[in-house]
Motif scaffolding. Structure first.
Motif, PDB file in Angstrom:
ATOM      1  N   GLU A  54       0.947  -1.104   0.089  1.00  0.00           N
ATOM      2  CA  GLU A  54      -0.031  -0.007   0.147  1.00  0.00           C
ATOM      3  C   GLU A  54       0.711   1.380  -0.070  1.00  0.00           C
ATOM      4  O   GLU A  54       0.574   2.225   0.755  1.00  0.00           O
ATOM      5  CB  GLU A  54      -0.883   0.104   1.189  1.00  0.00           C
ATOM      6  CG  GLU A  54      -1.772  -1.111   1.328  1.00  0.00           C
ATOM      7  CD  GLU A  54      -3.295  -1.092   1.074  1.00  0.00           C
ATOM      8  OE1 GLU A  54      -3.449  -0.058   0.674  1.00  0.00           O
ATOM      9  OE2 GLU A  54      -3.861  -1.870   1.259  1.00  0.00           O
ATOM     10  N   ASN A  57      -6.936  -4.512  -4.879  1.00  0.00           N
ATOM     11  CA  ASN A  57      -6.799  -3.189  -3.872  1.00  0.00           C
ATOM     12  C   ASN A  57      -6.855  -1.987  -4.544  1.00  0.00           C
ATOM     13  O   ASN A  57      -6.674  -1.016  -3.927  1.00  0.00           O
ATOM     14  CB  ASN A  57      -5.256  -3.405  -3.433  1.00  0.00           C
ATOM     15  CG  ASN A  57      -4.944  -4.565  -2.556  1.00  0.00           C
ATOM     16  OD1 ASN A  57      -5.922  -5.073  -1.819  1.00  0.00           O
ATOM     17  ND2 ASN A  57      -3.784  -5.162  -2.533  1.00  0.00           N
ATOM     18  N   ILE A  66     -11.388   1.852  -4.984  1.00  0.00           N
ATOM     19  CA  ILE A  66     -11.426   2.673  -3.862  1.00  0.00           C
ATOM     20  C   ILE A  66     -12.687   2.896  -3.293  1.00  0.00           C
ATOM     21  O   ILE A  66     -12.806   2.931  -2.159  1.00  0.00           O
ATOM     22  CB  ILE A  66     -10.845   4.161  -4.478  1.00  0.00           C
ATOM     23  CG1 ILE A  66      -9.294   4.085  -4.728  1.00  0.00           C
ATOM     24  CG2 ILE A  66     -11.163   5.076  -3.506  1.00  0.00           C
ATOM     25  CD1 ILE A  66      -8.704   3.948  -3.557  1.00  0.00           C
ATOM     26  N   GLY A  81     -16.001   2.260  -1.794  1.00  0.00           N
ATOM     27  CA  GLY A  81     -16.327   0.989  -0.782  1.00  0.00           C
ATOM     28  C   GLY A  81     -15.257   0.678   0.122  1.00  0.00           C
ATOM     29  O   GLY A  81     -15.386  -0.236   0.975  1.00  0.00           O
ATOM     30  N   ARG A  82     -14.317   1.552  -0.139  1.00  0.00           N
ATOM     31  CA  ARG A  82     -13.300   1.124   0.828  1.00  0.00           C
ATOM     32  C   ARG A  82     -13.118   2.225   1.916  1.00  0.00           C
ATOM     33  O   ARG A  82     -13.077   3.507   1.837  1.00  0.00           O
ATOM     34  CB  ARG A  82     -11.819   1.067   0.132  1.00  0.00           C
ATOM     35  CG  ARG A  82     -11.006  -0.176   0.572  1.00  0.00           C
ATOM     36  CD  ARG A  82      -9.579  -0.119  -0.085  1.00  0.00           C
ATOM     37  NE  ARG A  82      -8.743   0.701   0.463  1.00  0.00           N
ATOM     38  CZ  ARG A  82      -7.417   0.826   0.101  1.00  0.00           C
ATOM     39  NH1 ARG A  82      -7.248   0.063  -0.804  1.00  0.00           N
ATOM     40  NH2 ARG A  82      -6.765   1.708   0.706  1.00  0.00           N
ATOM     41  N   TYR A  83     -12.726   1.913   3.276  1.00  0.00           N
ATOM     42  CA  TYR A  83     -12.619   2.772   4.194  1.00  0.00           C
ATOM     43  C   TYR A  83     -11.039   3.100   4.591  1.00  0.00           C
ATOM     44  O   TYR A  83      -9.982   2.388   4.319  1.00  0.00           O
ATOM     45  CB  TYR A  83     -13.045   2.212   5.637  1.00  0.00           C
ATOM     46  CG  TYR A  83     -12.922   2.974   6.871  1.00  0.00           C
ATOM     47  CD1 TYR A  83     -13.351   4.170   7.092  1.00  0.00           C
ATOM     48  CD2 TYR A  83     -11.868   2.607   7.879  1.00  0.00           C
ATOM     49  CE1 TYR A  83     -13.004   4.903   8.293  1.00  0.00           C
ATOM     50  CE2 TYR A  83     -11.727   3.461   8.816  1.00  0.00           C
ATOM     51  CZ  TYR A  83     -12.277   4.322   9.198  1.00  0.00           C
ATOM     52  OH  TYR A  83     -12.202   5.136  10.134  1.00  0.00           O
ATOM     53  N   LEU A  84     -10.763   4.499   4.753  1.00  0.00           N
ATOM     54  CA  LEU A  84      -9.439   4.746   5.012  1.00  0.00           C
ATOM     55  C   LEU A  84      -9.272   5.276   6.304  1.00  0.00           C
ATOM     56  O   LEU A  84      -9.939   6.156   6.567  1.00  0.00           O
ATOM     57  CB  LEU A  84      -8.966   5.840   3.785  1.00  0.00           C
ATOM     58  CG  LEU A  84      -7.527   6.144   3.581  1.00  0.00           C
ATOM     59  CD1 LEU A  84      -6.919   5.088   3.062  1.00  0.00           C
ATOM     60  CD2 LEU A  84      -7.364   7.391   2.724  1.00  0.00           C
ATOM     61  N   THR A 117     -17.587   8.523  -2.617  1.00  0.00           N
ATOM     62  CA  THR A 117     -16.220   8.100  -2.366  1.00  0.00           C
ATOM     63  C   THR A 117     -15.723   8.693  -1.006  1.00  0.00           C
ATOM     64  O   THR A 117     -15.176   7.994   0.089  1.00  0.00           O
ATOM     65  CB  THR A 117     -14.979   8.561  -3.277  1.00  0.00           C
ATOM     66  OG1 THR A 117     -15.532   7.973  -4.473  1.00  0.00           O
ATOM     67  CG2 THR A 117     -13.678   7.832  -2.870  1.00  0.00           C
ATOM     68  N   THR A 154     -17.566   6.550   1.818  1.00  0.00           N
ATOM     69  CA  THR A 154     -17.146   5.261   2.129  1.00  0.00           C
ATOM     70  C   THR A 154     -15.536   5.384   2.701  1.00  0.00           C
ATOM     71  O   THR A 154     -15.017   4.586   3.447  1.00  0.00           O
ATOM     72  CB  THR A 154     -17.186   4.280   1.093  1.00  0.00           C
ATOM     73  OG1 THR A 154     -16.252   4.801  -0.125  1.00  0.00           O
ATOM     74  CG2 THR A 154     -18.461   4.041   0.732  1.00  0.00           C
ATOM     75  N   LEU A 155     -14.869   6.308   2.202  1.00  0.00           N
ATOM     76  CA  LEU A 155     -13.370   6.591   2.748  1.00  0.00           C
ATOM     77  C   LEU A 155     -13.484   7.104   4.191  1.00  0.00           C
ATOM     78  O   LEU A 155     -12.548   6.604   5.153  1.00  0.00           O
ATOM     79  CB  LEU A 155     -12.771   7.576   1.785  1.00  0.00           C
ATOM     80  CG  LEU A 155     -12.101   7.183   0.681  1.00  0.00           C
ATOM     81  CD1 LEU A 155     -11.594   8.405   0.137  1.00  0.00           C
ATOM     82  CD2 LEU A 155     -11.232   5.935   0.681  1.00  0.00           C
ATOM     83  N   THR A 214     -16.679   3.537   8.320  1.00  0.00           N
ATOM     84  CA  THR A 214     -16.373   2.220   8.458  1.00  0.00           C
ATOM     85  C   THR A 214     -17.782   1.407   7.743  1.00  0.00           C
ATOM     86  O   THR A 214     -18.762   2.101   8.033  1.00  0.00           O
ATOM     87  CB  THR A 214     -15.924   1.554   9.522  1.00  0.00           C
ATOM     88  OG1 THR A 214     -16.970   1.841  10.630  1.00  0.00           O
ATOM     89  CG2 THR A 214     -14.821   2.164  10.055  1.00  0.00           C
ATOM     90  N   PRO A 257     -13.686  -8.379   3.211  1.00  0.00           N
ATOM     91  CA  PRO A 257     -12.212  -8.624   3.357  1.00  0.00           C
ATOM     92  C   PRO A 257     -11.903 -10.090   3.532  1.00  0.00           C
ATOM     93  O   PRO A 257     -10.872 -10.623   3.090  1.00  0.00           O
ATOM     94  CB  PRO A 257     -11.825  -7.663   4.461  1.00  0.00           C
ATOM     95  CG  PRO A 257     -13.099  -7.360   5.166  1.00  0.00           C
ATOM     96  CD  PRO A 257     -14.402  -7.562   4.236  1.00  0.00           C
TER      97      PRO A 257
END
Lengths: 284, 265
Positions: free
Chosen positions: A13, B2, B5, B7-10, B124, B127-128, B131, B168
């Protein structure tokens, strides 16, 4: 095949807040035809390290030399079959890779992917099913009708069937009963004595003491120590920093040392321990 | 895998992260709705400024949002080109067969493009900064009124959070199985189309087998810990609605008023 890691770094990452180092500047040589154990805590980078040997992962920087094949960050995915044929890999809980309708077909899957003829693959399947301690009667069964331990053996047979020169084992005995575990470990030791290179990832220090000739300690993505198990288990700094635990025999000897025994070097196997105790009690 | 983006949490921390997920969820959908109110350069520009401002105060690198566009690139390109060449116009600049190029077409194509950017950026952003579990909690909370008509809200929410939790897990499992089959000499993405389809059998079967066993284990684990759905379950994560959430709603209201004003201006 000798395996040489040169300044290998693996980061994941990159350029994100989740960035991290899987391996940090690892240089290491794994010798041909030896039994090498890789130990380290969960998440230390052991599995990441061995995935480079058959190019499932490519380094972010640095190189790996496997025999005369070099893997660099630029290596592409073409033409990896000869490498993967030579480097067999038994993953953690390998039973999850079974998919064919009979055990025989599943064992033949690897060899036939690597270009072995059907007849040869069949022959190999018959040989390997015996080798892992199941009879030929298992070949016609569905892998999904077997018990967990039997599935594990079938999966191992499927990897051995391609006759790899180097065999990587990622905790092959996790979850097996003590008898099964000893049988499997003895099998790998035999294979090594027949001229294969064995690389074993394990949390079981007794297995390291009993089977390995070389030992690599990985901690926090770095190589902390390389050497003979006996020397490493006697390295106080690794033990006090809580990087390593002792095999049972050595831990027992440590306790005895508090009761008027003395060990210039901690014995790491049961037989070493018993000889040493006999010598100190009877004086012979 | 990976690279996805949306749908992904940061993990991070900023005012946007701290907003109540219910508010964020509703605002996101509300905003997507009012995007369609925009009808001229000024209104699109205003919405774009607002989104960029929201991205700025979220303290997330703009690069992540631009990456979020990537999976939608072909859809965006297709729609924009369609508008560009097929918008009927009285005074076309260029004309060939069924294709027409005009200033109207260009304007509409540009609007469509900005509309995509706005919608993708704002979702985005949701979702970022939220959670998946927060999102499913807020859906449960928003659907609560449906209990009146005997809609199984808690069960649906549970299914949703289990499904999200499994994503995941299944990705990990897929990677693991793919690695294991690669080590046994499977080449994914090589050979003809039939060859490629065939090479997925050794992934799909183990994946099905392990999904069933994971689901079974999960059911046993939940039962043995005494899980029972229905009335009176308390929440481990309690959502709290605070002053800043009211503020965010007021901001949305202001934006709508300004937008309506610019629109008719």
């Amino acid at each position: 095949m000798e395996i040489i890691f040169k300044n290998l770094t693996q980061s994941y990452e990159a350029n994100s807040p989740l960035e991290g180092l899987g391996l940090d500047d690892v240089s290491l040589t794994i010798h041909d035809k030896r039994f090498t154990a890789i130990v380290g805590k969960t998440g230390s980078g052991k599995s990441t390290l061995v995935r480079h040997i058959n190019a499932l992962l490519k380094p972010t920087s640095g190189t790996i030399l496997v025999g005369d094949r070099e893997i660099t960050p630029e290596t592409n995915n073409k033409n990896l079959k000869p490498l993967r044929k030579n480097v067999g890999m038994v993953f953690q809980f390998p039973e999850s890779q079974l998919f064919e309708d009979t055990v025989e077909k599943d064992i033949m899957f690897g060899p036939m992917n690597f270009g072995m003829s059907e007849a040869d693959a069949k022959k190999s399947a018959h040989k390997m099913i015996e080798l892992v301690g199941l009879g030929e009667e298992y070949l016609e069964k569905s892998p999904f009708d077997l018990s967990g331990g039997q599935m594990r053996r079938v999966a191992i047979a499927g990897v051995l069937a391609s006759e790899p020169e180097t065999i990587i084992l990622d905790e092959p005995t996790a979850g097996l009963d003590p008898v099964g575990r000893k049988e499997i470990m003895d099998l790998f030791k035999n294979l090594q004595e027949q001229g294969r290179t064995i690389i074993l990832i394990t949390h079981n220090m007794d297995d390291v003491a009993n089977y390995a000739e070389e030992m690599v300690v990985i901690h926090d993505a770095k190589v902390k120590a390389v050497g003979k198990p006996k020397d490493i288990f006697n390295d106080k700094s690794l033990l006090t920093d809580d990087i390593l635990t002792l095999p049972r025999s050595a831990a027992f000897a440590q306790k005895l040392a508090e009761k008027n025994f003395s060990f210039p070097q901690l014995p790491i196997t049961i037989s070493e321990l018993t000889t040493e105790i006999k010598r100190q009690v009877h004086g012979d | 895998m990976n690279k996805l983006i949306i749908g992904r949490y940061l993990p991070g921390d900023s005012i946007i992260y701290r907003l109540d997920p219910r508010g964020k969820f509703l605002i996101t959908f509300y905003f997507i709705g009012i995007v369609f109110l925009a009808n001229n350069v000024a209104s699109y520009g205003f919405l774009l400024l607002f989104v960029l401002f929201a991205v700025y105060i979220s303290k997330i690198n703009l690069g992540f949002f631009i990456k979020g566009l990537r999976p939608m690139l072909w859809l965006i390109l297709f729609t924009v080109l369609l508008q560009l060449f097929f918008t009927p116009s009285d005074n076309p600049m260029w004309h060939w067969g069924i294709f027409t190029l005009s200033t109207d077409g260009m304007r509409i194509a540009a609007y469509i493009f900005i509309r995509f950017v706005l919608i993708i950026f704002i979702s985005t952003l949701l979702t970022l900064t939220t959670t998946p579990i927060e999102i499913s909690d807020s859906i449960e909370s928003i659907l609560k009124p449906l209990k009146v008509i005997k809609f199984p809200v808690t069960q649906v929410a549970l299914m949703l959070s289990i499904a999200l939790r499994f994503v995941p897990l299944l990705i990990d499992e897929t990677t693991k199985i793919m690695d294991a089959q690669r080590a046994r000499g499977v080449d994914f993405g090589e050979g003809g189309i039939m060859q490629r389809i065939k090479s997925f059998v050794p992934i799909l079967i183990p994946l099905f087998v392990s999904s069933f066993s994971i689901a079974y284990d999960l059911a046993i684990a939940m039962e043995s810990r005494g899980y029972k759905d229905g009335e009176g379950r308390s929440k481990y994560r309690v959502l709290s609605w605070s002053k800043r959430d009211y503020m965010s709603l007021i901001v949305m209201l202001l934006i709508t008023i300004i937008l309506l004003f610019i629109r008719s201006y």
